[in-house]
Design a protein around this motif. Sequence first.
Motif, PDB file in Angstrom:
ATOM      1  N   GLY A  32       0.810  -1.210   0.000  1.00 18.55           N
ATOM      2  CA  GLY A  32       0.000   0.000   0.000  1.00 18.55           C
ATOM      3  C   GLY A  32       0.845   1.262   0.000  1.00 18.55           C
ATOM      4  O   GLY A  32       0.952   1.956  -1.004  1.00 18.55           O
ATOM      5  N   ILE A  33       1.488   1.555   1.134  1.00 23.41           N
ATOM      6  CA  ILE A  33       2.309   2.754   1.285  1.00 23.41           C
ATOM      7  C   ILE A  33       3.721   2.320   1.655  1.00 23.41           C
ATOM      8  O   ILE A  33       3.923   1.546   2.582  1.00 23.41           O
ATOM      9  N   PHE A  34       4.709   2.856   0.939  1.00 25.09           N
ATOM     10  CA  PHE A  34       6.119   2.588   1.223  1.00 25.09           C
ATOM     11  C   PHE A  34       6.837   3.918   1.369  1.00 25.09           C
ATOM     12  O   PHE A  34       6.769   4.774   0.491  1.00 25.09           O
ATOM     13  N   THR A  35       7.519   4.111   2.492  1.00 26.92           N
ATOM     14  CA  THR A  35       8.292   5.339   2.677  1.00 26.92           C
ATOM     15  C   THR A  35       9.612   5.027   3.363  1.00 26.92           C
ATOM     16  O   THR A  35       9.658   4.241   4.308  1.00 26.92           O
ATOM     17  N   GLY A  36      10.675   5.632   2.849  1.00 28.70           N
ATOM     18  CA  GLY A  36      11.993   5.416   3.410  1.00 28.70           C
ATOM     19  C   GLY A  36      12.357   6.397   4.502  1.00 28.70           C
ATOM     20  O   GLY A  36      13.402   6.268   5.139  1.00 28.70           O
ATOM     21  N   GLY A  37      11.507   7.399   4.747  1.00 28.72           N
ATOM     22  CA  GLY A  37      11.732   8.380   5.806  1.00 28.72           C
ATOM     23  C   GLY A  37      10.637   8.306   6.848  1.00 28.72           C
ATOM     24  O   GLY A  37       9.966   7.287   7.000  1.00 28.72           O
ATOM     25  N   ASP A  38      10.434   9.396   7.583  1.00 27.67           N
ATOM     26  CA  ASP A  38       9.355   9.471   8.570  1.00 27.67           C
ATOM     27  C   ASP A  38       8.048   9.803   7.854  1.00 27.67           C
ATOM     28  O   ASP A  38       8.037  10.481   6.823  1.00 27.67           O
ATOM     29  N   ILE A  39       6.930   9.337   8.412  1.00 27.61           N
ATOM     30  CA  ILE A  39       5.629   9.656   7.827  1.00 27.61           C
ATOM     31  C   ILE A  39       4.615   9.931   8.931  1.00 27.61           C
ATOM     32  O   ILE A  39       4.616   9.273   9.970  1.00 27.61           O
ATOM     33  N   THR A  40       3.778  10.936   8.690  1.00 25.87           N
ATOM     34  CA  THR A  40       2.648  11.242   9.566  1.00 25.87           C
ATOM     35  C   THR A  40       1.381  11.167   8.742  1.00 25.87           C
ATOM     36  O   THR A  40       1.253  11.856   7.724  1.00 25.87           O
ATOM     37  N   VAL A  41       0.464  10.312   9.152  1.00 26.57           N
ATOM     38  CA  VAL A  41      -0.853  10.240   8.514  1.00 26.57           C
ATOM     39  C   VAL A  41      -1.832  10.937   9.439  1.00 26.57           C
ATOM     40  O   VAL A  41      -2.008  10.531  10.596  1.00 26.57           O
ATOM     41  N   THR A  42      -2.453  11.991   8.952  1.00 23.54           N
ATOM     42  CA  THR A  42      -3.319  12.796   9.796  1.00 23.54           C
ATOM     43  C   THR A  42      -4.602  13.146   9.055  1.00 23.54           C
ATOM     44  O   THR A  42      -4.705  12.979   7.842  1.00 23.54           O
ATOM     45  N   GLY A  43      -5.584  13.617   9.807  1.00 20.57           N
ATOM     46  CA  GLY A  43      -6.847  13.988   9.200  1.00 20.57           C
ATOM     47  C   GLY A  43      -7.613  14.954  10.075  1.00 20.57           C
ATOM     48  O   GLY A  43      -7.093  15.482  11.061  1.00 20.57           O
ATOM     49  N   ASP A  44      -8.884  15.135   9.730  1.00 21.56           N
ATOM     50  CA  ASP A  44      -9.742  16.073  10.445  1.00 21.56           C
ATOM     51  C   ASP A  44     -10.537  15.388  11.560  1.00 21.56           C
ATOM     52  O   ASP A  44     -11.396  15.999  12.180  1.00 21.56           O
ATOM     53  N   GLY A  45     -10.267  14.128  11.802  1.00 27.17           N
ATOM     54  CA  GLY A  45     -10.981  13.364  12.817  1.00 27.17           C
ATOM     55  C   GLY A  45     -11.291  11.981  12.274  1.00 27.17           C
ATOM     56  O   GLY A  45     -11.503  11.805  11.073  1.00 27.17           O
ATOM     57  N   LYS A  46     -11.296  10.980  13.167  1.00 23.33           N
ATOM     58  CA  LYS A  46     -11.472   9.605  12.686  1.00 23.33           C
ATOM     59  C   LYS A  46     -12.848   9.344  12.087  1.00 23.33           C
ATOM     60  O   LYS A  46     -13.030   8.356  11.373  1.00 23.33           O
ATOM     61  N   ASP A  47     -13.823  10.212  12.344  1.00 25.14           N
ATOM     62  CA  ASP A  47     -15.152  10.037  11.748  1.00 25.14           C
ATOM     63  C   ASP A  47     -15.265  10.675  10.365  1.00 25.14           C
ATOM     64  O   ASP A  47     -16.241  10.429   9.657  1.00 25.14           O
ATOM     65  N   SER A  48     -14.291  11.494   9.989  1.00 25.06           N
ATOM     66  CA  SER A  48     -14.382  12.193   8.700  1.00 25.06           C
ATOM     67  C   SER A  48     -13.172  11.993   7.805  1.00 25.06           C
ATOM     68  O   SER A  48     -13.158  12.484   6.679  1.00 25.06           O
ATOM     69  N   SER A  49     -12.147  11.278   8.279  1.00 25.49           N
ATOM     70  CA  SER A  49     -10.944  11.065   7.476  1.00 25.49           C
ATOM     71  C   SER A  49     -10.548   9.592   7.570  1.00 25.49           C
ATOM     72  O   SER A  49     -10.245   9.096   8.664  1.00 25.49           O
ATOM     73  N   SER A  50     -10.557   8.893   6.433  1.00 25.70           N
ATOM     74  CA  SER A  50     -10.291   7.458   6.482  1.00 25.70           C
ATOM     75  C   SER A  50      -9.481   6.999   5.282  1.00 25.70           C
ATOM     76  O   SER A  50      -9.472   7.643   4.224  1.00 25.70           O
ATOM     77  N   LEU A  51      -8.817   5.855   5.462  1.00 24.94           N
ATOM     78  CA  LEU A  51      -8.053   5.221   4.385  1.00 24.94           C
ATOM     79  C   LEU A  51      -8.164   3.719   4.553  1.00 24.94           C
ATOM     80  O   LEU A  51      -7.865   3.177   5.617  1.00 24.94           O
ATOM     81  N   LYS A  52      -8.608   3.041   3.489  1.00 24.17           N
ATOM     82  CA  LYS A  52      -8.720   1.580   3.479  1.00 24.17           C
ATOM     83  C   LYS A  52      -7.697   1.037   2.493  1.00 24.17           C
ATOM     84  O   LYS A  52      -7.675   1.443   1.332  1.00 24.17           O
TER      85      LYS A  52
END
Length: 362
Positions: free
Chosen positions: A115-135
């Motif tokens: 799915g997601i591959f990163t060789g550095g640091d990563i932050t996954v963020t959103g506007d709240g768990k009820d309005s921001s999602s990733l499957k």
Amino acid sequence: MKVKRKLSGLLLCGALCTGLMPLTALAEETPAIWIQGVNILADEDHRVDCGDGFASYDTDSGVLTLNNAAITKPSAGQDPSDIKNNSAIVCDYGTDLTLHLVGTNTIPEEAGLAGIFTGGDITVTGDGKDSSSLKIATPREFSFYCDGDMTIENVTMDMDSPNTMNGGGIHCGTVLSIRNSSVTIESGKSGIQSSSGYQWETEASVENSYLKVTSAGAEGFFGTGDVTVTGSEVELYAQAGTAEDYNNALYTDGALILTGSSKLTASSVDSAVLVANLAVQDSELTATSEKYDGVYAWESIRVSGESQVTAQGGTAYAAGIARVPVLEAGKRRTAAERRLGDPGHGNAAHSASRQSAGLPVL
């Protein structure tokens, strides 16, 4: 005369090649963020259509935004078996990334091996768990692979990696932080790996979140450093796998620390909770093993405050809770001995269920 001309030509050619080398090296080191088969950093408007939604990159803030995006194409690459060249989102080594989620976003199996591959640091963020999602659904490799620090906050993430040969849910190389989020992982192999091959200790924390991991072929959670759960509910299930795999629900060379009215449920084929140190404060722990110990710590166990610890051992050993100290000063048991939860060398304890108010269990 001909010899001089030939020598001059060779020198000129060498000079031109030498002059081109820095440019070539620079080109190879130019960072890239691949999404939907496009290097969005090289795109003119830094925007890529993804189904009915889109991905956009802000060059000033370094934030990649997924807005109701459906990512269906893998990153470009020469080797189709290389995870880096066959992930839906790829961020090169040495490049940190903030991924902001807006609405409902998906990465189906056809988007690549991972799915997601990163060789550095990563932050996954959103506007709240009820309005921001990733499957994320991946056919073979990890749903989410990061060599650096990984932070998941204010989002809902669902990961499905059914393959039993490789990969799993999450691999984090250094520090894993889950905050104010809901994370669900279904994996045919390992659920979460917070480790770097024993090169150094890693850390993991779950704060004000819900985490559920179901692993069918290996450990639910594997770490090499402290795991801290604060004000959260965590469910870890390690189901039957191959004979070569260990199926502990939670294993770490560091401490498992439960605080802030947390609730952790662990169920496994092998030891359910297998750690160096266990500390439960004003929290609840339920651990069940089919074969070995429900809770096994080879250094210390402490239960304090308004806590409840319930542990049930399997058929191989009767101990619900066991603590086995270091065999010799400065020498720890082998990884195989720790993982199997063999209590034969120490003061294996009893206790199927115990409530404490400030006193150590053992």
